[in-house]
Design a protein around this motif. Sequence first.
Motif, PDB file in Angstrom:
ATOM      1  N   GLN A 123       0.792  -1.241   0.000  1.00 38.19           N
ATOM      2  CA  GLN A 123       0.000   0.000   0.000  1.00 38.19           C
ATOM      3  C   GLN A 123       0.809   1.267   0.000  1.00 38.19           C
ATOM      4  N   LEU A 124       1.900   1.178   0.711  1.00 35.64           N
ATOM      5  CA  LEU A 124       2.621   2.380   1.100  1.00 35.64           C
ATOM      6  C   LEU A 124       3.062   3.233  -0.080  1.00 35.64           C
ATOM      7  N   THR A 125       3.289   2.569  -1.218  1.00 33.36           N
ATOM      8  CA  THR A 125       3.768   3.334  -2.374  1.00 33.36           C
ATOM      9  C   THR A 125       2.620   3.834  -3.248  1.00 33.36           C
ATOM     10  N   GLU A 126       1.374   3.560  -2.837  1.00 35.42           N
ATOM     11  CA  GLU A 126       0.215   4.084  -3.577  1.00 35.42           C
ATOM     12  C   GLU A 126      -0.012   5.528  -3.133  1.00 35.42           C
ATOM     13  N   PRO A 127       0.119   6.477  -4.059  1.00 34.06           N
ATOM     14  CA  PRO A 127       0.044   7.886  -3.664  1.00 34.06           C
ATOM     15  C   PRO A 127      -1.283   8.255  -2.992  1.00 34.06           C
ATOM     16  N   GLU A 128      -2.403   7.702  -3.497  1.00 32.47           N
ATOM     17  CA  GLU A 128      -3.696   8.139  -2.946  1.00 32.47           C
ATOM     18  C   GLU A 128      -3.997   7.519  -1.587  1.00 32.47           C
ATOM     19  N   PHE A 129      -3.268   6.464  -1.274  1.00 28.28           N
ATOM     20  CA  PHE A 129      -3.525   5.766  -0.020  1.00 28.28           C
ATOM     21  C   PHE A 129      -3.319   6.671   1.190  1.00 28.28           C
ATOM     22  N   PHE A 130      -2.269   7.452   1.106  1.00 32.16           N
ATOM     23  CA  PHE A 130      -1.920   8.386   2.155  1.00 32.16           C
ATOM     24  C   PHE A 130      -3.076   9.360   2.434  1.00 32.16           C
ATOM     25  N   CYS A 131      -3.633   9.928   1.350  1.00 36.73           N
ATOM     26  CA  CYS A 131      -4.755  10.865   1.491  1.00 36.73           C
ATOM     27  C   CYS A 131      -5.979  10.146   2.051  1.00 36.73           C
ATOM     28  N   PRO A 165      10.992   8.794   2.992  1.00 40.36           N
ATOM     29  CA  PRO A 165      10.113   9.965   2.859  1.00 40.36           C
ATOM     30  C   PRO A 165       8.628   9.640   3.090  1.00 40.36           C
ATOM     31  N   LEU A 166       8.222   8.405   2.773  1.00 39.86           N
ATOM     32  CA  LEU A 166       6.826   8.024   3.014  1.00 39.86           C
ATOM     33  C   LEU A 166       6.543   7.970   4.515  1.00 39.86           C
ATOM     34  N   PHE A 167       7.477   7.389   5.246  1.00 38.05           N
ATOM     35  CA  PHE A 167       7.341   7.347   6.704  1.00 38.05           C
ATOM     36  C   PHE A 167       7.288   8.769   7.267  1.00 38.05           C
ATOM     37  N   ALA A 168       8.162   9.621   6.740  1.00 36.62           N
ATOM     38  CA  ALA A 168       8.228  11.000   7.244  1.00 36.62           C
ATOM     39  C   ALA A 168       6.888  11.708   7.040  1.00 36.62           C
ATOM     40  N   LYS A 169       6.274  11.468   5.876  1.00 35.76           N
ATOM     41  CA  LYS A 169       5.000  12.105   5.549  1.00 35.76           C
ATOM     42  C   LYS A 169       3.894  11.643   6.513  1.00 35.76           C
ATOM     43  N   LEU A 170       3.881  10.336   6.795  1.00 34.81           N
ATOM     44  CA  LEU A 170       2.863   9.800   7.705  1.00 34.81           C
ATOM     45  C   LEU A 170       3.059  10.337   9.121  1.00 34.81           C
ATOM     46  N   GLY A 176       1.444   7.388  14.529  1.00 31.73           N
ATOM     47  CA  GLY A 176       2.586   6.666  15.057  1.00 31.73           C
ATOM     48  C   GLY A 176       2.988   5.608  14.035  1.00 31.73           C
ATOM     49  N   LEU A 177       4.248   5.220  14.037  1.00 30.09           N
ATOM     50  CA  LEU A 177       4.716   4.204  13.089  1.00 30.09           C
ATOM     51  C   LEU A 177       5.437   3.074  13.808  1.00 30.09           C
ATOM     52  N   SER A 178       4.939   1.872  13.584  1.00 29.71           N
ATOM     53  CA  SER A 178       5.518   0.709  14.259  1.00 29.71           C
ATOM     54  C   SER A 178       6.109  -0.261  13.239  1.00 29.71           C
ATOM     55  N   LEU A 179       7.293  -0.774  13.531  1.00 32.06           N
ATOM     56  CA  LEU A 179       7.868  -1.816  12.686  1.00 32.06           C
ATOM     57  C   LEU A 179       7.442  -3.166  13.257  1.00 32.06           C
ATOM     58  N   ASP A 180       6.535  -3.825  12.526  1.00 33.04           N
ATOM     59  CA  ASP A 180       5.895  -5.064  12.994  1.00 33.04           C
ATOM     60  C   ASP A 180       6.797  -6.266  12.682  1.00 33.04           C
ATOM     61  N   ASP A 181       6.625  -7.327  13.439  1.00 31.46           N
ATOM     62  CA  ASP A 181       7.382  -8.577  13.244  1.00 31.46           C
ATOM     63  C   ASP A 181       8.882  -8.313  13.254  1.00 31.46           C
ATOM     64  N   PHE A 182       9.289  -7.407  14.117  1.00 34.55           N
ATOM     65  CA  PHE A 182      10.688  -6.991  14.136  1.00 34.55           C
ATOM     66  C   PHE A 182      11.625  -8.170  14.406  1.00 34.55           C
ATOM     67  N   GLY A 183      12.673  -8.231  13.612  1.00 34.68           N
ATOM     68  CA  GLY A 183      13.684  -9.265  13.799  1.00 34.68           C
ATOM     69  C   GLY A 183      13.564 -10.440  12.846  1.00 34.68           C
ATOM     70  N   THR A 184      12.482 -10.468  12.058  1.00 35.34           N
ATOM     71  CA  THR A 184      12.273 -11.649  11.208  1.00 35.34           C
ATOM     72  C   THR A 184      12.726 -11.469   9.767  1.00 35.34           C
ATOM     73  N   LEU A 195      14.947   6.214  10.744  1.00 39.96           N
ATOM     74  CA  LEU A 195      13.563   6.362  10.293  1.00 39.96           C
ATOM     75  C   LEU A 195      12.750   7.010  11.413  1.00 39.96           C
ATOM     76  N   PRO A 196      11.696   7.756  11.051  1.00 38.51           N
ATOM     77  CA  PRO A 196      10.893   8.387  12.110  1.00 38.51           C
ATOM     78  C   PRO A 196       9.921   7.406  12.762  1.00 38.51           C
ATOM     79  N   LEU A 197      10.433   6.324  13.319  1.00 43.68           N
ATOM     80  CA  LEU A 197       9.573   5.327  13.960  1.00 43.68           C
ATOM     81  C   LEU A 197       9.164   5.790  15.348  1.00 43.68           C
ATOM     82  N   THR A 198       8.049   5.242  15.836  1.00 39.92           N
ATOM     83  CA  THR A 198       7.678   5.494  17.228  1.00 39.92           C
ATOM     84  C   THR A 198       7.684   4.204  18.036  1.00 39.92           C
ATOM     85  N   GLU A 199       7.712   3.055  17.333  1.00 41.76           N
ATOM     86  CA  GLU A 199       7.509   1.789  18.023  1.00 41.76           C
ATOM     87  C   GLU A 199       8.166   0.634  17.276  1.00 41.76           C
ATOM     88  N   ILE A 200       8.630  -0.379  18.013  1.00 46.60           N
ATOM     89  CA  ILE A 200       8.977  -1.643  17.361  1.00 46.60           C
ATOM     90  C   ILE A 200       8.229  -2.770  18.059  1.00 46.60           C
TER      91      ILE A 200
END
Length: 279
Positions: A123-131, A165-170, A176-184, A195-200
């Motif tokens: 999804q993340l690279t779909e421009p309209e998704f963000f809006c 830049p997509l993360f930065a925009k969100l 908030g931005l979380s990196l899910d399944d971290f470590g796999t 990256l502008p993360l808030t959570e892992i």
Amino acid sequence: KSKADKKGQYLFYNNLISVQIMRKMEIQHELARALERGELSVHYQPQMSMREEKLVGVEALARWFHPSLGNVFPDEFISVAEESGMIHDLDLFVFRRACEDLYALSSNGEGALKLSVNISPVQLTEPEFFCDLVDICTSVGIAPERITLEITENVFIHGFDIVKPLFAKLRQQGFGLSLDDFGTGYSSLSYINSLPLTEIKIDRSFINKFLDFYQSDMLVRMIVGIGRLCGLVVVAEGVETKSQLDKLLNYDCDLVQGYYFDRPLTIEQLSEKVELCKE
Ligand code: C2E
Ligand code: MG
Ligand code: MG
Ligand code: MG
């Protein structure tokens, strides 16, 4: 092996593959109609704060009940949705429904439950998704600051320079931005502070094993340590026992989620739980 044996083996695998392909085609075909037919729903799994020992948020998880196939689980249908492009509508459906449900449960004030929603890396690279995400928040009246978008490490198949830049925009919008399944997967420690993360979110597979295996134990300890040092919220998923919980508390993990507390709940079950917590 005799020629006949080999042929038998060949047919066996050939049939096995056909069965898998047919199942996949069926899932794809039925999923295309699932949304219109109202077969999809959203369940909510509580996230508990370790230090305050209270319910602070929920993760929204897609559920699909098909009249003849029965319950089909995300591990099966999400990848099909990603491959066929249906993931766009699916993720937006879950996002909207979850925002509406959480808003109805409590408006944005102090102590309102936080909401985590899974977003496919596709999804993340779909421009309209963000809006779309921002529009939904506005129309429901929920503050983006209440919402954490969970994105798996697979997002880095897009390459770091695209993701950043997509993360930065969100983040700018307040999510908030979380990196899910971290470590796999594709994770690299350097991502954590560039990256502008808030959570892992530590993957369940480590929590499964960390009481029994020294290596997993060290890894969990290290991830919690690094996350905390970088000022991130650290979440452990898949916590099933008291001993796992105690150890995570020891390591100073922030949030825990898992069957030890709750399975994913319907919105009605969640409301009941919230009422009970108030008393
Ligand atoms: P995830 O985001 O890592 O979600 C955690 C999964 O672990 C969920 O499975 C949850 O039900 C399960 N789980 C939670 N606690 C425990 C536990 O204590 N023990 C065990 N054995 N399992 C536990 P679920 O709901 O089947 O979802 C699987 C994956 O599908 C999710 O992993 C997520 O990556 C994806 N997914 C689910 N809903 C959505 C959605 O709406 N959009 C997208 N893009 N992906 C979704
Ligand atoms: Mg998740
Ligand atoms: Mg996860
Ligand atoms: Mg997962």
